[in-house]
Design a protein around this motif. Structure first.
Motif, mmCIF file in Angstrom:
data_model
loop_
_atom_site.group_PDB
_atom_site.id
_atom_site.type_symbol
_atom_site.label_atom_id
_atom_site.label_comp_id
_atom_site.label_asym_id
_atom_site.label_seq_id
_atom_site.Cartn_x
_atom_site.Cartn_y
_atom_site.Cartn_z
ATOM 1 N N ARG A 97 0.830 -1.212 0.000
ATOM 2 C CA ARG A 97 0.000 0.000 0.000
ATOM 3 C C ARG A 97 0.860 1.256 0.000
ATOM 4 N NH1 ARG A 97 -3.175 -3.076 3.680
ATOM 5 N NH2 ARG A 97 -2.156 -2.043 5.458
ATOM 6 N N ALA A 98 1.950 1.218 0.756
ATOM 7 C CA ALA A 98 2.830 2.384 0.833
ATOM 8 C C ALA A 98 3.521 2.637 -0.504
ATOM 9 C CB ALA A 98 3.859 2.178 1.943
ATOM 10 N N ILE A 99 3.968 1.573 -1.145
ATOM 11 C CA ILE A 99 4.633 1.729 -2.447
ATOM 12 C C ILE A 99 3.648 2.275 -3.481
ATOM 13 C CG2 ILE A 99 5.691 0.453 -4.357
ATOM 14 C CD1 ILE A 99 6.941 -1.400 -2.248
ATOM 15 N N LEU A 100 2.407 1.765 -3.474
ATOM 16 C CA LEU A 100 1.395 2.279 -4.398
ATOM 17 C C LEU A 100 1.150 3.774 -4.151
ATOM 18 C CD1 LEU A 100 -1.225 -0.631 -4.427
ATOM 19 C CD2 LEU A 100 0.154 0.162 -6.359
ATOM 20 N N SER A 101 1.089 4.142 -2.882
ATOM 21 C CA SER A 101 0.891 5.565 -2.562
ATOM 22 C C SER A 101 2.053 6.411 -3.080
ATOM 23 C CB SER A 101 0.755 5.741 -1.044
ATOM 24 O OG SER A 101 -0.431 5.134 -0.570
ATOM 25 N N PHE A 102 3.254 5.918 -2.911
ATOM 26 C CA PHE A 102 4.433 6.656 -3.360
ATOM 27 C C PHE A 102 4.445 6.798 -4.884
ATOM 28 C CE2 PHE A 102 8.824 6.196 -5.003
ATOM 29 C CZ PHE A 102 9.300 7.446 -4.646
ATOM 30 N N VAL A 103 4.197 5.721 -5.599
ATOM 31 C CA VAL A 103 4.220 5.767 -7.067
ATOM 32 C C VAL A 103 3.124 6.690 -7.584
ATOM 33 C CG1 VAL A 103 3.918 4.414 -9.171
ATOM 34 C CG2 VAL A 103 5.310 3.511 -7.289
ATOM 35 N N VAL A 138 -2.419 8.889 2.284
ATOM 36 C CA VAL A 138 -1.283 8.821 1.365
ATOM 37 C C VAL A 138 -0.020 9.296 2.062
ATOM 38 C CG1 VAL A 138 -0.283 9.769 -0.747
ATOM 39 C CG2 VAL A 138 -2.686 9.068 -0.708
ATOM 40 N N GLY A 139 -0.097 10.434 2.746
ATOM 41 C CA GLY A 139 1.064 10.959 3.442
ATOM 42 C C GLY A 139 1.562 10.014 4.517
ATOM 43 N N LYS A 140 0.632 9.391 5.250
ATOM 44 C CA LYS A 140 1.016 8.449 6.299
ATOM 45 C C LYS A 140 1.702 7.224 5.708
ATOM 46 C CE LYS A 140 -0.922 5.780 10.132
ATOM 47 N NZ LYS A 140 -2.154 5.416 10.867
ATOM 48 N N ASN A 141 1.186 6.729 4.576
ATOM 49 C CA ASN A 141 1.795 5.566 3.933
ATOM 50 C C ASN A 141 3.219 5.856 3.478
ATOM 51 O OD1 ASN A 141 -0.507 4.003 4.249
ATOM 52 N ND2 ASN A 141 -1.304 4.427 2.188
ATOM 53 N N ILE A 142 3.418 7.027 2.870
ATOM 54 C CA ILE A 142 4.744 7.369 2.366
ATOM 55 C C ILE A 142 5.714 7.597 3.519
ATOM 56 C CG2 ILE A 142 6.069 9.091 1.073
ATOM 57 C CD1 ILE A 142 3.616 9.425 -0.744
ATOM 58 N N ALA A 143 5.243 8.240 4.573
ATOM 59 C CA ALA A 143 6.106 8.456 5.743
ATOM 60 C C ALA A 143 6.514 7.129 6.361
ATOM 61 C CB ALA A 143 5.361 9.313 6.770
ATOM 62 N N GLY A 144 5.578 6.201 6.418
ATOM 63 C CA GLY A 144 5.903 4.876 6.950
ATOM 64 C C GLY A 144 6.904 4.145 6.076
#
Length: 317
Positions: A8-14, A36-42
């Protein structure tokens, strides 16, 4: 961060890199900008590097972010390829189908139609066991079983193939020597050929009374008791006696004049059936599903499996 969180975090980043903003990524993914911000920060915390520099107005990938984006795209494309391969595999039946059938039905009806199955579905292979014993379809690892007789209710899916009607027959040469029986009682003076299962049970010879009741003829004095219906047919054609056999076994010999039908008006054809069975599953594997439908279609076209009892009148002695 577990694997599902990481994806999920990688999808948010891409998506954020592609859209140029958290808001754009959120719209594409159907989640909030905060998520989205929380996923990328994680993701950055798990990797130990900053992937992007962001302010309230701008977002720019770091050098590490550019490198990670390239690898992330490769990984996501691999996931897409795996998904498409699974979908393609389900759409194009592939793999082995294991079938259990009796010796007679397997040899005479199943085997001749298998080449057409493999031609239509070249990704399939077939393994067939010819065995008259009762098997446990699930425990013994079969995909499909072809069974004849009085089929009990079970947790299996049962698809009807045909009724298995019995008929009394004899060869013209035998009838010339011994005469034609006019009543069931006359059978006591004839040579009878009957089937005995390996467990000792003998197939009954049933007849209809005038009042509609059913009586079973005593055939204890049969001159032959054979476990193979095919052997009984061969002995009958050779003139050994009178046999009570399946119409599908007798049909080609009736057409060729090698056998004649006896006592048709009073003989009871039985209440047997032939079914195709497979385990009850919510999702039947495509290799099994197409095999089931193909076999049912081909069996429906086999004349000997669907002979009306009325048609046997033309072949009476």
């Amino acid at each position: 961060m577990d694997s599902s969180q990481r994806v999920r975090a990688i999808l948010s980043f891409v998506q954020a890199a592609d859209a140029g903003s958290f808001a754009g990524a959120a719209r594409a993914l159907g989640i909030s900008s905060a998520a989205v911000g929380k996923n990328i920060a994680g993701l950055e915390k798990a990797l130990g590097v900053r992937l992007m520099n962001r302010t309230t107005r701008t977002m720019k990938l770091t050098e590490e972010g550019e490198a990670f984006l390239h690898q992330a795209r490769i990984g996501l494309e691999a996931l897409d390829s795996a998904t498409q391969a699974a979908i393609a595999h389900s759409a194009t039946p592939m793999g082995s189908v294991r079938i259990s059938t009796s010796v007679g039905f397997g040899r005479e009806q199943l085997t001749p139609v298998l080449p057409g199955l493999l031609e239509k579905y070249p990704g399939l292979s077939v393994e067939v066991d010819f065995d008259d014993r009762v098997i446990d379809l699930v425990q013994d690892g079969y995909d499909i079983a072809l069974r004849g007789g009085r089929i009990p209710d079970s947790s299996l899916v049962s698809r009807p193939i045909c009724d298995f009607n019995l008929v009394l027959v004899a060869a013209p040469a035998y009838l010339d020597r011994h005469g034609i029986p006019q009543t069931p009682a006359d059978l006591a003076r004839h040579q009878l050929l009957t089937r005995r299962f390996l467990g000792g049970r003998v197939v009954p010879w049933d007849f209809r009374n005038r009042d509609g009741s059913i009586i079973t003829q005593d055939i204890g004095s049969a001159v032959m008791k054979l476990s193979s219906p095919e052997a009984i047919v061969e002995a009958c054609v050779a003139g050994a006696g009178i046999a009570n056999i399946g119409v599908h076994h007798a049909w080609k010999y009736l057409l060729g004049g090698q056998l004649k039908v006896l006592l048709l008006d009073v003989h009871h054809p039985g209440s047997f059936e032939m079914t195709l069975q497979y385990p009850h599953r919510a999702l039947v594997a495509p290799r099994v599903r197409v095999t089931v439908e193909y076999l049912l279609e081909r069996f429906a076209q086999l004349e000997e499996l669907h002979v009306p009892l009325a048609a046997l009148k033309d072949y009476q002695a």
